[in-house]
Design a protein around this motif. Structure first.
Motif, PDB file in Angstrom:
ATOM      1  N   UNK A  86     -18.809  41.012  -6.779  1.00 57.38           N
ATOM      2  CA  UNK A  86     -17.649  40.617  -6.002  1.00 57.38           C
ATOM      3  C   UNK A  86     -17.517  39.129  -5.706  1.00 57.38           C
ATOM      4  N   UNK A  87     -18.541  38.340  -5.940  1.00 62.57           N
ATOM      5  CA  UNK A  87     -18.571  36.984  -5.382  1.00 62.57           C
ATOM      6  C   UNK A  87     -18.928  35.977  -6.474  1.00 62.57           C
ATOM      7  N   UNK A  88     -17.975  35.096  -6.817  1.00 63.67           N
ATOM      8  CA  UNK A  88     -18.190  34.189  -7.950  1.00 63.67           C
ATOM      9  C   UNK A  88     -19.355  33.236  -7.721  1.00 63.67           C
ATOM     10  N   UNK A  89     -19.487  32.688  -6.516  1.00 66.54           N
ATOM     11  CA  UNK A  89     -20.586  31.751  -6.255  1.00 66.54           C
ATOM     12  C   UNK A  89     -21.924  32.475  -6.210  1.00 66.54           C
ATOM     13  N   UNK A  90     -21.952  33.596  -5.518  1.00 66.58           N
ATOM     14  CA  UNK A  90     -23.208  34.340  -5.392  1.00 66.58           C
ATOM     15  C   UNK A  90     -23.674  34.859  -6.744  1.00 66.58           C
ATOM     16  N   UNK A  91     -22.733  35.214  -7.612  1.00 71.68           N
ATOM     17  CA  UNK A  91     -23.112  35.699  -8.941  1.00 71.68           C
ATOM     18  C   UNK A  91     -23.946  34.643  -9.663  1.00 71.68           C
ATOM     19  N   UNK A  92     -23.545  33.384  -9.543  1.00 72.69           N
ATOM     20  CA  UNK A  92     -24.307  32.303 -10.167  1.00 72.69           C
ATOM     21  C   UNK A  92     -25.666  32.158  -9.488  1.00 72.69           C
ATOM     22  N   UNK A  93     -25.672  32.135  -8.161  1.00 71.91           N
ATOM     23  CA  UNK A  93     -26.915  31.907  -7.425  1.00 71.91           C
ATOM     24  C   UNK A  93     -27.961  32.989  -7.698  1.00 71.91           C
ATOM     25  N   UNK A  94     -27.556  34.244  -7.585  1.00 73.15           N
ATOM     26  CA  UNK A  94     -28.524  35.329  -7.695  1.00 73.15           C
ATOM     27  C   UNK A  94     -28.794  35.758  -9.137  1.00 73.15           C
ATOM     28  N   UNK A  95     -28.052  35.176 -10.077  1.00 71.73           N
ATOM     29  CA  UNK A  95     -28.379  35.439 -11.477  1.00 71.73           C
ATOM     30  C   UNK A  95     -29.719  34.808 -11.852  1.00 71.73           C
ATOM     31  N   UNK A 139     -30.532  27.174  -0.111  1.00 63.95           N
ATOM     32  CA  UNK A 139     -29.234  26.909   0.503  1.00 63.95           C
ATOM     33  C   UNK A 139     -28.195  27.967   0.155  1.00 63.95           C
ATOM     34  N   UNK A 140     -28.609  29.020  -0.516  1.00 63.63           N
ATOM     35  CA  UNK A 140     -27.667  30.040  -0.978  1.00 63.63           C
ATOM     36  C   UNK A 140     -27.391  31.123   0.054  1.00 63.63           C
ATOM     37  N   UNK A 158     -24.308  20.545  -5.700  1.00 62.04           N
ATOM     38  CA  UNK A 158     -23.415  20.805  -6.843  1.00 62.04           C
ATOM     39  C   UNK A 158     -23.615  22.168  -7.493  1.00 62.04           C
ATOM     40  N   UNK A 159     -24.843  22.681  -7.464  1.00 60.79           N
ATOM     41  CA  UNK A 159     -25.103  23.979  -8.087  1.00 60.79           C
ATOM     42  C   UNK A 159     -24.426  25.117  -7.334  1.00 60.79           C
ATOM     43  N   UNK A 160     -24.131  24.905  -6.055  1.00 59.48           N
ATOM     44  CA  UNK A 160     -23.589  25.981  -5.234  1.00 59.48           C
ATOM     45  C   UNK A 160     -22.067  25.956  -5.154  1.00 59.48           C
ATOM     46  N   UNK A 161     -21.487  24.775  -4.983  1.00 57.26           N
ATOM     47  CA  UNK A 161     -20.053  24.735  -4.744  1.00 57.26           C
ATOM     48  C   UNK A 161     -19.236  24.012  -5.780  1.00 57.26           C
ATOM     49  N   UNK A 162     -19.864  23.306  -6.701  1.00 59.78           N
ATOM     50  CA  UNK A 162     -19.120  22.502  -7.669  1.00 59.78           C
ATOM     51  C   UNK A 162     -19.185  23.101  -9.067  1.00 59.78           C
ATOM     52  N   UNK A 163     -20.370  23.461  -9.524  1.00 60.94           N
ATOM     53  CA  UNK A 163     -20.548  23.949 -10.899  1.00 60.94           C
ATOM     54  C   UNK A 163     -19.660  25.140 -11.211  1.00 60.94           C
ATOM     55  N   UNK A 164     -19.410  25.984 -10.228  1.00 58.43           N
ATOM     56  CA  UNK A 164     -18.636  27.208 -10.455  1.00 58.43           C
ATOM     57  C   UNK A 164     -17.257  26.943 -11.044  1.00 58.43           C
ATOM     58  N   UNK A 165     -16.703  25.749 -10.786  1.00 60.90           N
ATOM     59  CA  UNK A 165     -15.363  25.444 -11.265  1.00 60.90           C
ATOM     60  C   UNK A 165     -15.339  24.893 -12.693  1.00 60.90           C
ATOM     61  N   UNK A 218     -10.525  36.275 -10.839  1.00 61.62           N
ATOM     62  CA  UNK A 218     -11.509  35.852  -9.853  1.00 61.62           C
ATOM     63  C   UNK A 218     -11.164  34.448  -9.367  1.00 61.62           C
ATOM     64  N   UNK A 219     -10.500  34.318  -8.206  1.00 65.81           N
ATOM     65  CA  UNK A 219     -10.175  32.987  -7.703  1.00 65.81           C
ATOM     66  C   UNK A 219     -11.428  32.202  -7.345  1.00 65.81           C
ATOM     67  N   UNK A 220     -11.288  30.895  -7.301  1.00 65.58           N
ATOM     68  CA  UNK A 220     -12.384  29.983  -6.968  1.00 65.58           C
ATOM     69  C   UNK A 220     -13.524  30.062  -7.976  1.00 65.58           C
ATOM     70  N   UNK A 221     -13.172  30.402  -9.206  1.00 64.04           N
ATOM     71  CA  UNK A 221     -14.096  30.288 -10.329  1.00 64.04           C
ATOM     72  C   UNK A 221     -13.513  29.223 -11.261  1.00 64.04           C
TER      73      UNK A 221
END
Length: 532
Positions: A129-138, A164-165, A432-439, A449-452
C-alpha cells in the motif's frame, strides 16, 4: 497583484467574524465545556480519508498523527526518539535492527499492540500500500517477532537511513487483527480508524469538522493532557484568517493561511509564529513534467521552462519570503544536499533559443505551443502559483491552460499519469533514500500510485547512484552518490524545482509543547498542554 492582496485584507477588515464563519462552523463544534482542555485546529482541505494506510497527504498526516503511531519519532537533528518502541539496538555491520516495544500499548478497540502487528504492517500491508515503505522494507531479508514485544529486522545489505524509516507517516502501525487477510482498500474499518495514539476519532461531520477525543487507555503515563482536538474544515481563506485572528482556532500550519497574511497575524498579541517542526518534511515547491509525452519528453523543452521561471519572484510573490530559491531535488535541510549543480538562471533568451532549437517556432499569434497545467488544490497559494507559471511561460510563447481540481481528483489524476505538468511539494523525510529517490527510480514507476515516479523519468545512472547512496553506511560514500544523482537530475530536469518553503505554524501560546520534533504539527500531541 498587490491590489489583489490589498483587497483581501480589506475584506478581512470589513467582514465580521460571525458573518464569514457562520456557513462553516456549527455552534456545537466550538463549545468548550467548563474545565475541559480543547484545542481548535484548522484543517484545509478536508482529508479524503482518516486511514493513514490509504493516503499520506499533508492534511491526512495532520489529523492521523494524533491517532496512529510508529516505532519512532525524531528530534530536530533527526536523532531517533522512542514512540511505540522504547529502545532498540543496531548491529555493528548495520544489518540487524532489534526493537523492544512498549508493553502496555493498546489499539483503540482495546486489543493489545504486539510484535505481530509490526511484522504484519512492515512485511505485508506497507509493501502493498505504501510507495515509500515499499522501497524501505524491500531491503529486509526477514522481519520477525522474537516475542510479543520484540521485533527483529534483518537486512539483505546495509541501508544507510533504515533507522529513519519509522516516522509515523512512513511506517504507520496497522492492526493485524483487523486487516490481515482482507482487501486493504475496501476494509470497512477504513471509515473508523483504529490506531494506538493518544486521541481517537469521536465524530467526523464531513464538510464541517473532525473531533478527536482523549484516549483513556493510552500507553503514555498521564498522557495526553488535552481532552479534545477539533479540526475545522474551512474552505475559504478569509474564514481561516478571521478564525485565527478572532481566537476561534488555536493552530494553523502549512498553507492554511495565505502567505501574505502570515506576518500580520503573527504580530497579534494572542498568536506566535514557529517555523521549526518541518525539518523532516523539507518541502520543495516544484513543477513535475510528464516526460512520457511530447514535447515534455525532450530535455530541451523542460530546460527552457526552467530558464523561464524566476525562482526569486516565486519566493517573494507567492511565498512572501517564507523560503528560499531551490537548486535541485534535495532540500538544503536534508542530509547529503549538493549545492554545486547546474544553475538555471532566469534567462528568457536562453529559454527561447532552446525552443527554437527544437523547432517550436512562434506562430502568427506568438504562441509556440499550448500546455496544460493541473493545478494543485491545496489552497489559494497554489492557484496563484499556477497563474504565475502561466504568466511567465507566456513570455516565451507557451500558452498555459490551467486545469482546476479537488484533492481527490488531483491525487487520482497524478497517480494515473493523467497530466502534462503539475505542481507539488512532497516531503523529503530527512534522507534522499526516503523521500527523494522514490520520485526518480525507474523501479518505482507504478501507475495508480501517487507520490511515486509519476513523471516516468528513467536514467540508469540515477538508479545506480541512488542505490549506491542507500546501500552504504559511510557518510562520504553516500554524499558522493547523492551528489552525482543531484547533478544528473538537475541537468535532465524532469522537474522544475523553484522554492524551498519554510512552512509557518501560527498558534495560541496558551498551548505549550506544540513543536517538539522534526515532524512538528504532525506529532501525536501527547505532550501538548494548555496553560492554566
Amino acid at each position: 497583484m498587490s491590489q489583489h492582496y490589498l483587497s483581501r485584507r480589506d475584506l478581512l477588515r470589513a467582514t465580521t467574524a460571525a458573518g464569514v464563519l457562520a456557513p462553516f462552523m456549527p455552534r456545537a463544534a466550538w463549545a468548550q465545556a467548563g474545565g475541559r482542555a480543547v484545542m481548535n485546529i484548522i484543517c484545509h482541505p478536508e482529508p479524503a480519508t482518516l486511514f493513514i494506510g490509504l493516503e499520506q497527504n499533508a492534511q491526512v498526516q495532520l489529523v492521523c498523527g494524533k491517532m496512529y503511531e510508529s516505532l519512532l519519532t525524531y528530534d530536530f537533528d533527526f536523532t531517533p526518539r522512542p514512540s511505540l518502541a522504547k529502545s532498540w539496538e543496531i548491529s555493528d555491520d548495520g544489518l540487524v535492527y532489534t526493537f523492544h516495544l512498549v508493553e502496555n500499548a493498546k489499539w483503540h478497540d482495546g486489543k493489545s499492540f504486539t510484535a505481530e502487528d509490526v511484522v504484519f504492517t512492515c512485511k505485508e500491508f506497507l509493501m502493498e500500500m505504501h510507495s515509500r515503505a515499499r522501497v524501505n522494507f524491500s531491503y529486509c531479508r526477514e522481519i520477525e517477532a522474537l516475542d510479543d514485544h520484540t521485533v527483529r529486522f534483518t537486512l539483505r545489505e546495509p541501508f544507510g537511513p533504515f533507522i529513519m524509516a519509522f516516522e509515523f507517516s512512513s511506517a504507520p502501525m496497522i492492526p493485524a487483527h483487523i486487516y490481515k487477510g482482507t482487501d486493504y482498500r475496501t476494509n470497512p474499518a477504513n471509515n473508523t480508524p483504529i490506531g494506538t495514539g493518544p486521541f481517537k476519532l469521536a465524530e467526523w461531520r464531513r464538510g464541517s469538522f473532525i473531533r478527536l477525543e482523549k484516549n483513556p487507555d493510552y500507553h503514555g503515563e498521564g498522557e495526553p493532557h488535552l481532552d479534545e482536538l477539533i479540526f475545522h474544515i474551512l474552505p475559504d481563506g478569509a474564514s481561516r484568517a478571521v478564525a485565527l485572528e478572532q481566537g476561534k482556532v488555536d493552530l494553523s500550519s502549512s498553507f492554511d493561511i495565505e502567505m501574505f497574511d502570515v506576518q500580520r497575524l503573527a504580530s497579534l498579541p494572542h498568536l506566535e509564529l514557529e517555523t521549526r517542526g518541518y525539518e523532516f518534511m523539507a518541502p520543495v515547491a516544484r513543477i513535475e513534467f510528464n516526460t512520457r509525452i511530447p514535447p515534455f519528453n525532450d530535455k530541451r523543452f523542460r530546460q527552457a521552462i526552467c530558464h523561464a521561471l524566476d525562482k526569486q519572484l516565486f519566493t517573494d510573490m507567492i511565498f512572501f519570503g517564507l523560503g528560499r530559491p531551490a537548486t535541485g531535488p534535495v532540500s538544503y535541510r536534508t542530509r547529503f544536499y549538493e549545492p554545486n549543480v547546474k544553475v538555471y538562471d532566469y534567462d528568457l533568451d536562453k529559454a527561447k533559443a532552446l525552443l527554437d532549437d527544437m523547432g517550436l517556432k512562434p506562430g502568427p499569434d506568438g504562441i509556440r505551443h499550448t500546455v496544460k497545467f493541473l493545478r494543485l488544490p491545496w489552497g489559494e497559494t497554489w492557484a496563484r502559483f499556477a497563474e504565475l507559471v502561466q504568466q511567465q511561460l507566456a513570455l516565451i510563447g507557451l500558452r498555459v491552460e490551467i486545469e482546476p481540481s479537488d484533492p481527490g481528483s488531483w491525487t487520482q489524476r497524478y497517480g494515473n499519469w493523467e497530466f502534462e505538468m503539475t505542481s507539488n511539494y512532497p516531503y523529503q523525510f530527512g534522507d534522499p533514500a526516503l523521500g527523494v529517490a522514490r520520485f526518480f527510480l525507474s523501479s518505482n514507476i507504478k501507475k495508480g500510485l501517487p507520490y511515486s515516479n509519476c513523471t516516468g523519468y528513467t536514467n540508469p545512472e540515477v538508479d545506480e547512484a541512488f542505490a549506491a547512496g542507500a546501500s552504504s553506511t559511510d557518510p562520504a560514500v553516500r554524499q558522493a552518490a547523492y551528489s552525482k544523482a543531484q547533478k544528473i537530475l538537475v541537468e535532465d530536469a524532469p522537474m522544475a524545482w523553484l522554492v524551498e518553503v519554510d512552512f509557518p505554524t501560527l498558534y495560541n501560546p496558551v498551548f505549550q509543547n506544540i513543536t517538539t520534533t522534526a515532524i512538528g504539527v504532525n506529532e501525536t500531541f501527547r505532550v501538548v498542554r494548555k496553560a492554566g
